[in-house]
Design an enzyme around this catalytic site. Structure first.
Site, PDB file in Angstrom:
ATOM      1  N   VAL A  31       0.873  -1.187   0.000  1.00  0.00           N
ATOM      2  CA  VAL A  31       0.000   0.000   0.000  1.00  0.00           C
ATOM      3  C   VAL A  31       0.903   1.229   0.000  1.00  0.00           C
ATOM      4  O   VAL A  31       1.728   1.396   0.910  1.00  0.00           O
ATOM      5  CB  VAL A  31      -0.940   0.003   1.216  1.00  0.00           C
ATOM      6  CG1 VAL A  31      -1.814   1.247   1.195  1.00  0.00           C
ATOM      7  CG2 VAL A  31      -1.815  -1.255   1.236  1.00  0.00           C
TER       8      VAL A  31
ATOM      9  N   HIS B 176       4.213  -0.533  10.709  1.00  0.00           N
ATOM     10  CA  HIS B 176       3.579  -1.681  11.358  1.00  0.00           C
ATOM     11  C   HIS B 176       4.041  -1.711  12.821  1.00  0.00           C
ATOM     12  O   HIS B 176       5.243  -1.587  13.095  1.00  0.00           O
ATOM     13  CB  HIS B 176       4.022  -2.994  10.710  1.00  0.00           C
ATOM     14  CG  HIS B 176       3.598  -3.172   9.284  1.00  0.00           C
ATOM     15  ND1 HIS B 176       2.579  -4.015   8.908  1.00  0.00           N
ATOM     16  CD2 HIS B 176       4.068  -2.621   8.134  1.00  0.00           C
ATOM     17  CE1 HIS B 176       2.444  -3.993   7.592  1.00  0.00           C
ATOM     18  NE2 HIS B 176       3.326  -3.155   7.092  1.00  0.00           N
TER      19      HIS B 176
ATOM     20  N   HIS C 175       3.222   3.781   6.028  1.00  0.00           N
ATOM     21  CA  HIS C 175       2.641   3.220   7.248  1.00  0.00           C
ATOM     22  C   HIS C 175       3.700   2.455   8.018  1.00  0.00           C
ATOM     23  O   HIS C 175       4.572   1.810   7.436  1.00  0.00           O
ATOM     24  CB  HIS C 175       1.448   2.307   6.942  1.00  0.00           C
ATOM     25  CG  HIS C 175       1.726   1.262   5.916  1.00  0.00           C
ATOM     26  ND1 HIS C 175       1.754   1.543   4.573  1.00  0.00           N
ATOM     27  CD2 HIS C 175       2.003  -0.063   6.031  1.00  0.00           C
ATOM     28  CE1 HIS C 175       2.029   0.432   3.907  1.00  0.00           C
ATOM     29  NE2 HIS C 175       2.195  -0.557   4.766  1.00  0.00           N
TER      30      HIS C 175
HETATM   31  P1  AMP Z   1       2.772  -3.292   3.404  1.00  0.00           P
HETATM   32  O1  AMP Z   1       3.113  -4.619   2.805  1.00  0.00           O
HETATM   33  O2  AMP Z   1       3.818  -2.788   4.355  1.00  0.00           O
HETATM   34  O3  AMP Z   1       2.386  -2.255   2.353  1.00  0.00           O
HETATM   35  O4  AMP Z   1       1.527  -3.553   4.333  1.00  0.00           O
HETATM   36  C1  AMP Z   1       0.206  -3.324   3.934  1.00  0.00           C
HETATM   37  C2  AMP Z   1      -0.649  -3.879   5.049  1.00  0.00           C
HETATM   38  O5  AMP Z   1      -1.938  -3.323   4.922  1.00  0.00           O
HETATM   39  C3  AMP Z   1      -0.794  -5.394   5.032  1.00  0.00           C
HETATM   40  O6  AMP Z   1      -0.316  -5.938   6.265  1.00  0.00           O
HETATM   41  C4  AMP Z   1      -2.298  -5.600   4.858  1.00  0.00           C
HETATM   42  O7  AMP Z   1      -2.784  -6.708   5.575  1.00  0.00           O
HETATM   43  C5  AMP Z   1      -2.857  -4.289   5.374  1.00  0.00           C
HETATM   44  N1  AMP Z   1      -4.165  -3.898   4.862  1.00  0.00           N
HETATM   45  C6  AMP Z   1      -4.556  -3.851   3.573  1.00  0.00           C
HETATM   46  N2  AMP Z   1      -5.835  -3.418   3.489  1.00  0.00           N
HETATM   47  C7  AMP Z   1      -6.241  -3.182   4.750  1.00  0.00           C
HETATM   48  C8  AMP Z   1      -7.462  -2.723   5.335  1.00  0.00           C
HETATM   49  N3  AMP Z   1      -8.535  -2.415   4.576  1.00  0.00           N
HETATM   50  N4  AMP Z   1      -7.538  -2.603   6.674  1.00  0.00           N
HETATM   51  C9  AMP Z   1      -6.473  -2.917   7.448  1.00  0.00           C
HETATM   52  N5  AMP Z   1      -5.297  -3.344   6.974  1.00  0.00           N
HETATM   53  C10 AMP Z   1      -5.178  -3.484   5.630  1.00  0.00           C
END
Ligand code: AMP
Length: 115
Positions: free
Chosen positions: A95, A101, A99
């Site tokens: 995404v 984690h 962000h």
């Molecule tokens: P990244 O790989 O660091 O970009 O992490 C993206 C994270 O967003 C993943 O751990 C997904 O599970 C999480 N994610 C995607 N869509 C949603 C959502 N609608 N609500 C909560 N988490 C999400």
């Protein structure tokens, strides 16, 4: 281009939000990889760590302050936790709205899978 995280921040789609102020929003990851797995997001979109500017330094600091507060509220501060930011393809970023984690609630093991 906005991402699904902008919709979560603006409450256009539901999420399990645990924190929000005028700068930062935090919500539980939809596919948790630990008992506590929360995403801490700046309200203003920055796509990746590569896009952070000097004028964003205060905002980035606020993400860490939110992480500290949330870890305390989740009861994981003393045992410890992990903060992680993925960037682009090799980092596994999915995404493109910056962000952090926050993982915790169990021993998290080695930082990276050995291979
Ligand atoms: P990244 O790989 O660091 O970009 O992490 C993206 C994270 O967003 C993943 O751990 C997904 O599970 C999480 N994610 C995607 N869509 C949603 C959502 N609608 N609500 C909560 N988490 C999400």
């Amino acid at each position: 281009m906005s991402t699904i995280f902008s919709k979560i921040i603006n409450k256009e789609i539901p999420s399990d939000m645990v924190y929000q102020d005028e700068h930062v929003t935090a919500f539980r990851d939809i596919e948790p990889q630990a008992p506590v797995h929360i995403l801490i997001v700046p309200n203003r979109k920055i796509a990746t760590v590569n896009d952070i500017q000097e004028e964003d330094e205060q905002l980035i600091g606020k993400m860490f302050t939110a992480a500290r507060k949330i870890a305390a509220e989740e009861g994981i501060a003393a045992d410890g936790y992990r903060l992680l930011i993925n960037c682009n393809k090799h980092g596994g970023q999915e995404v493109f709205h910056l962000h952090m984690h926050l993982f915790g609630g169990r021993p998290l093991g080695p930082m990276l899978l050995r291979r």
